[in-house]
Write an enzyme that holds these catalytic residues in place. Structure first.
Site, PDB file in Angstrom:
ATOM      1  N   ARG A 123      31.307 -26.587 -29.506  1.00 55.17           N
ATOM      2  CA  ARG A 123      32.709 -26.976 -29.613  1.00 55.17           C
ATOM      3  C   ARG A 123      33.618 -25.775 -29.805  1.00 55.17           C
ATOM      4  O   ARG A 123      34.822 -25.893 -29.731  1.00 55.17           O
ATOM      5  CB  ARG A 123      32.903 -27.908 -30.829  1.00 55.17           C
ATOM      6  CG  ARG A 123      32.333 -29.281 -30.664  1.00 55.17           C
ATOM      7  CD  ARG A 123      32.552 -30.081 -31.932  1.00 55.17           C
ATOM      8  NE  ARG A 123      31.776 -29.543 -33.051  1.00 55.17           N
ATOM      9  CZ  ARG A 123      32.081 -29.740 -34.329  1.00 55.17           C
ATOM     10  NH1 ARG A 123      33.129 -30.443 -34.669  1.00 55.17           N
ATOM     11  NH2 ARG A 123      31.317 -29.236 -35.278  1.00 55.17           N
ATOM     12  N   GLU A 138      24.400 -44.032 -33.850  1.00 58.77           N
ATOM     13  CA  GLU A 138      24.187 -43.389 -32.555  1.00 58.77           C
ATOM     14  C   GLU A 138      23.293 -44.217 -31.639  1.00 58.77           C
ATOM     15  O   GLU A 138      23.526 -44.299 -30.428  1.00 58.77           O
ATOM     16  CB  GLU A 138      23.560 -42.003 -32.756  1.00 58.77           C
ATOM     17  CG  GLU A 138      24.453 -40.989 -33.481  1.00 58.77           C
ATOM     18  CD  GLU A 138      24.429 -41.133 -35.002  1.00 58.77           C
ATOM     19  OE1 GLU A 138      23.682 -41.985 -35.515  1.00 58.77           O
ATOM     20  OE2 GLU A 138      25.155 -40.384 -35.676  1.00 58.77           O
TER      21      GLU A 138
END
Lengths: 318, 284
Positions: A166, A57
């Protein structure tokens, strides 16, 4: 008529395909979550424009921001927990401090990480980023707003972080609703108290408002989808007009939306405030509804806080 | 291959960079002299020969990019930029003063010619990767050059980027590690041993070379070979000495950051002037 709800996972793929079709500068980065984020659809449509970085990341965020120096409009996705905790220094230096572009999306914030549990429930992502300069922090409450956000951040130079779940949500907005960066949305007016909410807590706030109406309490509900900069003018107006504020967020109360609102209130128009959110605890596994209830973030908990804050109006203590 | 005259010219440029750096640091009173000195020859080759840059138009889109990943070595980069005409040499005397355009760590928003802001170690190589990836995606053919510190290679992000650059075949990225064997707390070997860095990058999928980082001809040859690569990024390990070219710094057990007095400046500049005279005689 509000259209049928669509999961945010579907929206992110479709919306970014639209943006990529319209603007050749759009490039999307992910950190080995393409199959989880909903970006697989994008990768299939534009295989050369989805950079799967692998599980790295920090490199992804620094690199994506730097790619904007070459003219790219970089969208990057990882889980909300990692977007802030693992990448704050890269967001700071490569994006904010450098005055480059970055459109970072953190999925599954707070209790929406559900069965991924405590390690994945980013209760502090917005708080970590709240202290940076030159960054806009956003959280959509429904799909229409999320789609608008993606387009708006694409079209606006600068550094943005969008935290979004999500999973499927209820619908809130009509397709033609207009929004403005830095401006909250008054969902319903009321006289006695304002609930300033964000993300999944907007629905709890609306449910709480209904329960409170039955008790004769008139509640204003605000969807404060932009946490930074927070809508100062609207917060002051709510404080003045309703005389009490309850904030509701799927985040740690120590550093999040409640803090941002309190900062405005204390400096401009002190009124009693109460806070709904996660306080001094880590996340744990469970359904979203279970966790909202356990962490006192459900509609019933908001009702209680509203009653307390109303009791404190005019200097009275509950 | 560099001609004898070009070697002399770049050695002269190196000496001028050192003089200007020492002057800037002594005006400030102290600074990161060790790492600023050890990368001077590489700066001289990049800014004196290799890089396509335009001091009159520092933001020209097709220019080559440079990332000083070891951002604390800003002073010698500023000296090189000033000598190339990006800003007046006089600005070097404002190093680290309030409102300066020359902060100790490189800042793209303050200094003409600085392309990326660095200072948090480990991040510059990711920025260089983003620069190279972005250039390729946007259809540009410019190169991105990046200098890392050896101590900086302790950072995990360096190795994330190393994996990424090879995976994505960033052949317009040419990076260097200034392997001067010394970090803030002591020798690299004692603090966090890096072992065979060339081999490490090679095994990460890079075209990796090792050169004498104080020999401009070797640095130049290394860059030429790197430019000839397709489908993989290039790493050039610079064998250097921290503080090289500054006798005062070389004499200290640790020279990462030192006070620099006016007396020291005078001694060093007189010595460098003598070297410059000798070089000029060699040219004539």
């Amino acid at each position: 008529m509000v259209q049928e709800s669509v999961s945010f996972k579907e929206i992110i793929g479709d919306a970014l395909i639209d943006l990529a079709r319209e603007d050749s500068r759009v490039l999307v980065f992910d950190a080995d979550l393409v199959n989880a984020s909903g970006l697989r659809k994008f990768a299939e449509k534009y295989p050369d424009r989805l950079i799967d970085c692998g599980i790295q990341e920090a490199n992804m965020v620094g690199m994506a921001a730097a790619a904007s120096e070459a003219g790219v409009i970089p969208f990057a996705h990882t889980f909300a927990a990692f977007a802030a905790r693992k990448c704050v220094d890269q967001i700071f230096l490569a994006a904010c401090y450098s005055k480059l572009d970055l459109k970072l999306i953190g999925s599954d914030p707070g209790v929406t990480a559900a069965t991924n549990g405590g390690s994945h429930q980013g209760m502090e992502d917005m708080g970590i980023l709240m202290g940076l300069n030159n960054i806009t922090l956003l959280e959509p409450s429904d799909g229409i707003l999320f789609r608008w956000m993606l387009r708006e951040v694409k079209n606006t130079p600068g550094v943005f972080y969008i935290r979004t779940n999500r999973k499927e949500e209820r619908k809130l907005y009509e397709g033609d609703t207009t929004f403005q960066l830095g401006k909250g949305n008054v969902l319903q007016d009321g006289r006695d108290v304002t609930i300033i909410a964000s993300g999944i807590e907007v629905y709890e706030a609306l449910d709480a408002a209904k329960l409170l109406e039955e008790k004769g309490i008139s509640v204003r509900v605000v969807d404060m989808f932009c946490w930074r900069p927070v809508d100062k003018e609207l917060v002051i107006r709510c404080a003045k007009e309703t005389g009490a504020i309850v904030t509701a967020e799927n985040h740690a109360t120590s550093t999040g939306l409640g803090s941002a609102v309190a900062n405005v209130v204390v400096n401009n128009c002190p009124v009693p405030m109460e806070f709904i959110g996660v306080t001094e605890r880590f996340g744990e596994v469970g359904s979203i509804a279970f966790l909202q209830k356990k962490f006192n973030m459900d509609a019933q908990s908001i009702v209680k806080k509203v009653e307390i804050v109303i009791g404190r109006k005019g200097g009275r203590q509950a | 291959m560099l001609s004898k005259d070009e070697i002399l010219r770049l050695n002269l440029f190196s000496a001028e960079i050192r003089k200007a750096t020492i002057h800037a640091l002594s005006t400030a009173g102290s600074g990161h002299i060790g790492g600023a000195m050890s990368m001077v020859e590489t700066l001289a080759v990049l800014y004196g020969k290799v890089m396509n840059v335009d001091p009159q138009n520092p933001h020209r889109k097709d220019r080559d990019r440079f990332v000083l990943s070891k951002g604390h070595s800003g002073p010698s980069l500023y000296a090189a930029l000033a000598l190339r005409g990006f800003f007046p040499l006089k600005e070097l005397e404002t190093l680290n003063q309030g409102d300066t355009i020359l902060p100790s760590h490189a800042d793209r928003n303050k200094t003409p010619g600085v392309d990326f802001s660095t200072g948090s170690l480990g991040q510059g190589i990711s920025m260089a990767a983003g620069s190279a990836l972005g250039a390729r995606y946007m259809g540009n053919s410019y190169y991105t050059y990046c200098i890392l510190g050896d101590g900086e290679c302790d950072e995990g992000q360096v190795w994330e980027a190393a994996l990424f650059c090879a995976q994505h075949k960033l052949d317009h990225l040419i990076a260097f590690v200034d392997y001067n064997q010394q970090q803030l707390d002591g020798s690299v070997e004692e603090v966090c041993h890096l072992g065979d860095l060339r081999l490490k990058f090679e095994q990460f999928g890079w075209y990796a070379q090792e050169v004498d980082g104080h020999e401009v001809s070797q640095i130049y040859e290394g860059i030429r070979k790197a430019q000839g690569q397709t489908g993989r990024p290039s790493m050039i390990i610079l064998r250097t000495q921290k503080g090289w070219g500054c006798e005062y710094a070389l004499a200290q057990p640790i020279c990462h950051h030192l006070p620099i007095s006016k007396e020291i400046e005078q001694q060093e500049i007189e010595r460098l002037d003598r070297e410059i005279e000798e070089m000029k005689r060699g040219m004539a």
